[in-house]
Motif scaffolding. Sequence first.
Motif, PDB file in Angstrom:
ATOM      1  N   TYR A  89       1.089  -1.447   0.319  1.00 33.02           N
ATOM      2  CA  TYR A  89       0.119   0.012  -0.211  1.00 33.02           C
ATOM      3  C   TYR A  89       0.368   1.397   0.087  1.00 33.02           C
ATOM      4  N   GLY A  90       1.799   1.094   0.823  1.00 32.64           N
ATOM      5  CA  GLY A  90       2.571   2.987   0.496  1.00 32.64           C
ATOM      6  C   GLY A  90       3.398   2.875  -0.311  1.00 32.64           C
ATOM      7  N   TYR A  91       4.332   1.575  -1.175  1.00 35.65           N
ATOM      8  CA  TYR A  91       5.170   2.401  -1.902  1.00 35.65           C
ATOM      9  C   TYR A  91       4.972   1.590  -3.520  1.00 35.65           C
ATOM     10  N   GLY A  92       4.369   1.572  -4.663  1.00 33.18           N
ATOM     11  CA  GLY A  92       4.595   0.743  -5.960  1.00 33.18           C
ATOM     12  C   GLY A  92       3.106   0.309  -6.057  1.00 33.18           C
ATOM     13  N   TYR A  93       3.625  -0.827  -5.291  1.00 31.50           N
ATOM     14  CA  TYR A  93       1.891  -1.877  -5.059  1.00 31.50           C
ATOM     15  C   TYR A  93       3.341  -2.840  -6.255  1.00 31.50           C
ATOM     16  N   LEU A  94       4.421  -3.127  -6.238  1.00 30.26           N
ATOM     17  CA  LEU A  94       5.456  -3.297  -7.094  1.00 30.26           C
ATOM     18  C   LEU A  94       5.150  -5.260  -7.275  1.00 30.26           C
ATOM     19  N   MET A  95       4.531  -5.401  -6.138  1.00 30.71           N
ATOM     20  CA  MET A  95       3.839  -7.608  -5.985  1.00 30.71           C
ATOM     21  C   MET A  95       5.674  -7.898  -5.019  1.00 30.71           C
ATOM     22  N   ILE A  96       6.488  -6.956  -4.602  1.00 30.43           N
ATOM     23  CA  ILE A  96       7.495  -8.206  -4.146  1.00 30.43           C
ATOM     24  C   ILE A  96       6.956  -8.740  -2.558  1.00 30.43           C
ATOM     25  N   SER A  97       5.866  -8.067  -2.089  1.00 33.84           N
ATOM     26  CA  SER A  97       5.314  -9.001  -0.962  1.00 33.84           C
ATOM     27  C   SER A  97       4.008 -10.146  -1.095  1.00 33.84           C
ATOM     28  N   ARG A  98       4.562 -10.305  -2.401  1.00 33.72           N
ATOM     29  CA  ARG A  98       3.171 -11.427  -2.685  1.00 33.72           C
ATOM     30  C   ARG A  98       4.105 -12.723  -2.679  1.00 33.72           C
ATOM     31  N   PRO A  99       3.278 -13.757  -1.955  1.00 35.29           N
ATOM     32  CA  PRO A  99       4.104 -15.006  -1.453  1.00 35.29           C
ATOM     33  C   PRO A  99       5.305 -15.439  -2.509  1.00 35.29           C
ATOM     34  N   ILE A 100       4.795 -15.482  -3.610  1.00 42.96           N
ATOM     35  CA  ILE A 100       5.492 -16.702  -4.597  1.00 42.96           C
ATOM     36  C   ILE A 100       6.602 -15.702  -4.968  1.00 42.96           C
ATOM     37  N   PHE A 101       7.164 -14.465  -4.562  1.00 42.92           N
ATOM     38  CA  PHE A 101       8.111 -13.488  -4.751  1.00 42.92           C
ATOM     39  C   PHE A 101       9.166 -13.434  -3.443  1.00 42.92           C
ATOM     40  N   ALA A 102       7.787 -13.308  -2.138  1.00 45.10           N
ATOM     41  CA  ALA A 102       8.714 -12.335  -0.961  1.00 45.10           C
ATOM     42  C   ALA A 102       8.939 -14.170  -0.400  1.00 45.10           C
ATOM     43  N   GLY A 103       8.591 -15.145  -0.012  1.00 47.81           N
ATOM     44  CA  GLY A 103       8.838 -16.540   0.853  1.00 47.81           C
ATOM     45  C   GLY A 103      10.225 -16.457  -0.046  1.00 47.81           C
ATOM     46  N   PRO A 104      10.624 -16.987  -1.286  1.00 49.78           N
ATOM     47  CA  PRO A 104      11.987 -17.107  -1.533  1.00 49.78           C
ATOM     48  C   PRO A 104      12.964 -16.698  -1.071  1.00 49.78           C
ATOM     49  N   LEU A 105      12.530 -15.084  -1.094  1.00 47.12           N
ATOM     50  CA  LEU A 105      13.018 -13.624  -0.636  1.00 47.12           C
ATOM     51  C   LEU A 105      13.363 -13.843   0.526  1.00 47.12           C
ATOM     52  N   LEU A 106      12.526 -14.403   1.709  1.00 48.83           N
ATOM     53  CA  LEU A 106      12.750 -14.031   3.096  1.00 48.83           C
ATOM     54  C   LEU A 106      13.597 -15.473   3.478  1.00 48.83           C
ATOM     55  N   GLY A 107      13.343 -16.372   2.154  1.00 50.85           N
ATOM     56  CA  GLY A 107      14.482 -17.349   2.804  1.00 50.85           C
ATOM     57  C   GLY A 107      15.660 -17.880   2.317  1.00 50.85           C
ATOM     58  N   LEU A 108      16.189 -16.415   1.966  1.00 53.67           N
ATOM     59  CA  LEU A 108      17.742 -16.495   1.393  1.00 53.67           C
ATOM     60  C   LEU A 108      17.407 -15.555   2.632  1.00 53.67           C
ATOM     61  N   ILE A 109      17.261 -15.044   2.955  1.00 50.53           N
ATOM     62  CA  ILE A 109      18.063 -13.860   4.166  1.00 50.53           C
ATOM     63  C   ILE A 109      18.491 -14.653   5.595  1.00 50.53           C
ATOM     64  N   MET A 110      17.167 -15.837   5.504  1.00 51.94           N
ATOM     65  CA  MET A 110      17.397 -16.682   6.782  1.00 51.94           C
ATOM     66  C   MET A 110      17.925 -18.079   5.893  1.00 51.94           C
ATOM     67  N   GLY A 111      18.832 -18.453   5.344  1.00 52.76           N
ATOM     68  CA  GLY A 111      20.029 -19.664   5.437  1.00 52.76           C
ATOM     69  C   GLY A 111      18.838 -20.572   4.719  1.00 52.76           C
ATOM     70  N   ASP A 112      17.033 -20.424   4.079  1.00 50.40           N
ATOM     71  CA  ASP A 112      16.856 -21.763   3.432  1.00 50.40           C
ATOM     72  C   ASP A 112      15.631 -21.428   2.221  1.00 50.40           C
ATOM     73  N   VAL A 113      16.338 -21.264   1.205  1.00 50.55           N
ATOM     74  CA  VAL A 113      15.331 -20.521  -0.281  1.00 50.55           C
ATOM     75  C   VAL A 113      14.745 -21.512  -0.698  1.00 50.55           C
ATOM     76  N   GLN A 114      14.986 -23.051  -0.506  1.00 55.05           N
ATOM     77  CA  GLN A 114      13.724 -24.006  -0.541  1.00 55.05           C
ATOM     78  C   GLN A 114      12.713 -24.501  -0.148  1.00 55.05           C
ATOM     79  N   THR A 115      13.143 -23.761   1.635  1.00 52.21           N
ATOM     80  CA  THR A 115      11.506 -24.110   2.323  1.00 52.21           C
ATOM     81  C   THR A 115      10.622 -22.527   1.774  1.00 52.21           C
ATOM     82  N   GLY A 116      11.175 -21.610   1.612  1.00 58.53           N
ATOM     83  CA  GLY A 116      11.164 -20.814   1.362  1.00 58.53           C
ATOM     84  C   GLY A 116       9.698 -20.819  -0.005  1.00 58.53           C
ATOM     85  N   LEU A 117      10.164 -21.517  -1.134  1.00 57.77           N
ATOM     86  CA  LEU A 117       9.442 -21.626  -2.506  1.00 57.77           C
ATOM     87  C   LEU A 117       8.655 -22.162  -2.345  1.00 57.77           C
ATOM     88  N   LEU A 118       8.717 -23.639  -1.395  1.00 57.39           N
ATOM     89  CA  LEU A 118       7.940 -24.511  -1.131  1.00 57.39           C
ATOM     90  C   LEU A 118       6.841 -23.704  -0.130  1.00 57.39           C
TER      91      LEU A 118
END
Length: 528
Positions: free
Chosen positions: A23-52
Motif C-alpha cells: 500500500y505504501g509504495y509502488g504496489y510492485l508485487m514484491i511482497s506476494r508470497p511467491i516472490f517474498a517467500g524465497p526472498l525471505l528464505g534467502l535472508i534466513m538461509g533456507d531458500v527451498q523452504t521459502g520456495l515451497l
Amino acid sequence: MEVSLLYALCISLFIALLMTENYGYGYLMISRPIFAGPLLGLIMGDVQTGLLVGASVELMYMGVLPIGGSIPPNAQIAGLIGTAFAILSGGKPEVGIVLALPIGILAQFLIMLAWNFNIYLVHRADKHLTNGNIKQAERTHLTGLLGFFVVMFVPSFLAIYFGSEWVNGLVNAMPAWLMDGLKATSGILPAIGMAMLLKMMNFKKYWSFFLIGFVLAVYLKLDVLSVALLGLGIAASVYALGKDKQEGAGSDFPQAAEGAADGILSKKDLWRTFGRSFFSMTSINYERYCNLGFCYAMMPALQKLYPDRQQLKEAIVRHNEFFNCHPYTANAVIGVALALEEQKAQGKPISGEVISSTKAALMGPLSGIGDSVFKATFMTLFAAIGAGLSLNGNILGPILFIVPNLVLNLGARYYGVYYGYKFGTSLILKMKQSDIIEKFVQGATIAGLMVTGAMVVNFVKISLVAEWDLSGAKIVLQEMLDKILPGLLPIALTLLFYYLLLKKKNAIYILIVLCFVIGILGKLLHII
C-alpha cells in the motif's frame, strides 16, 4: 528454534519494509508470497523452504483478491510470517502453510486499522491544504507509510519472537463483536465517499442516471466496469448527437492544428508526476480511498499551472475528492486530468465540473480493467506458472512471476501519464471554439453518475440480520427489505449522507462517527 531479540527485530524489519510496498509504495508485487517467500528464505538461509511455503500460500490465496475497497485475509504477510515459522521450526513447510490462514485473518484487521487511521491523516491534510500549507499536507500523506510499516512490524515481531502459539491465542482472544463491528464499519464508510461524489457532480439535474447505474448493478448484477462502459456509450452518443447537430447546422467541427497551443507542462513535469504516482495509495482510506494520493501526484503540476493562490486552491479541492482506481491504470486518469487542468489554466472553456466528471467517468472502467485484467487475470496467470516451478524447487518460479508484473507496473504507470496527457490535450484542442463542451460536460456527468450508482452497490456494504418468529413463520428483516428494493440500505444511507453534506458544514465528522456507531453497535446488538 530459540529466537534472539536482535534476530527477531531484524527479520521483522525486513518483513515490514517489504510489506509496506503493498500500500505504501509502488504496489510492485514484491511482497506476494511467491516472490517474498524465497526472498525471505534467502535472508534466513533456507531458500527451498521459502520456495515451497511461498508457492503454497500463493495458491491458497490465489482467488482472494482485494477488489475495490475490500480487504480479504492478507496473503502477503501470511506468506512472509508463515515462511519465517517454517524455517525457524527446522525447515518444515507444513508449519508455515497451516498458520497462513490465522496470520492472514489477523493481518486483515490490522490493515483495516491502518485504513481507518488514514482517515485522520486525510482530514489533517485537508486542514493543511485549506491553510495553504502544501508541504505539510504532502508530509501528512507520506505519514501513511509509517502507519502501514507499524501495523506490519508489530505483529511480525510479536509473532516471530513469541511464536505461533501466541499468534493463534491473540486471534482467539479478540472479541468477535469488535472485530465484526470494525469490519461492518469498513463497509459503511464508503457511503461518505459516494455522497461526496454526488455533491461534487450535478446530482440534482442528472439524478436519474445515478438511479440507472444503481438499477443495472442491483437488478442485472452488472459490475462497475459494465455499467461504466454503458455510461461511456451514452456519453459517446451524446457527443455524436451534438456533432450531428453542428454538421446539420453547417458548422464543421473545428480541427485543431498540431502544436496550436504551447503546453505549460514539460516532459520533466510528467516524469515527476510518474514518480509521485508510486505513492498513490500511501494514505488509502475508507472514506475517500486514494484521494490524497491522486492529489499528491498532481501537486507539482498544479502549482506550476496555477501561480494564483485561489486558482490553485480550487484545483486542489477538485483533486482531493473521492478517487478509487487500480494503481496501474490510475495514471491514465492523472494524465487526462493534467491535460484538462493545463487547458483550463490557459483560459480555455474548461470548468471544474468537466474535470471532476471526467475523473469519475474514467476511474470506473479503468479500475475494472486493472482489477479484472491486470490483477485477477495477468497476476494470477504468472503466479500460477511461477508457483508450479517453485513447488518443484525451481528458483525461476518467483522470477517468472515478478518480471512481467514489474514491466506491467512501470509501463502502465508511465504510458498512462504520457498518453493520458497527450489524449486529453488533443481532446480539448478538438473541442476548442465549439459548443460541444456543453455536450461533453453532460456526457461525462451522465457516465460519472451511472458509475457512482453502481459503486454504491459494490462498495457500500450493510445488511440487517434481525429476524422474528411469528406464529411459526420466520420473518427476516433483510429479506423483507430486499423484496421492496434490493440494495435499499446502501442507497438510502448514501443519499442520507449526501443530504447531510449539503445541509451541514461539518457533516463529514458527524458521518464518520455515525459509521463507527452503526457498525460496532449494530454488531454488538446483532442488528447488522
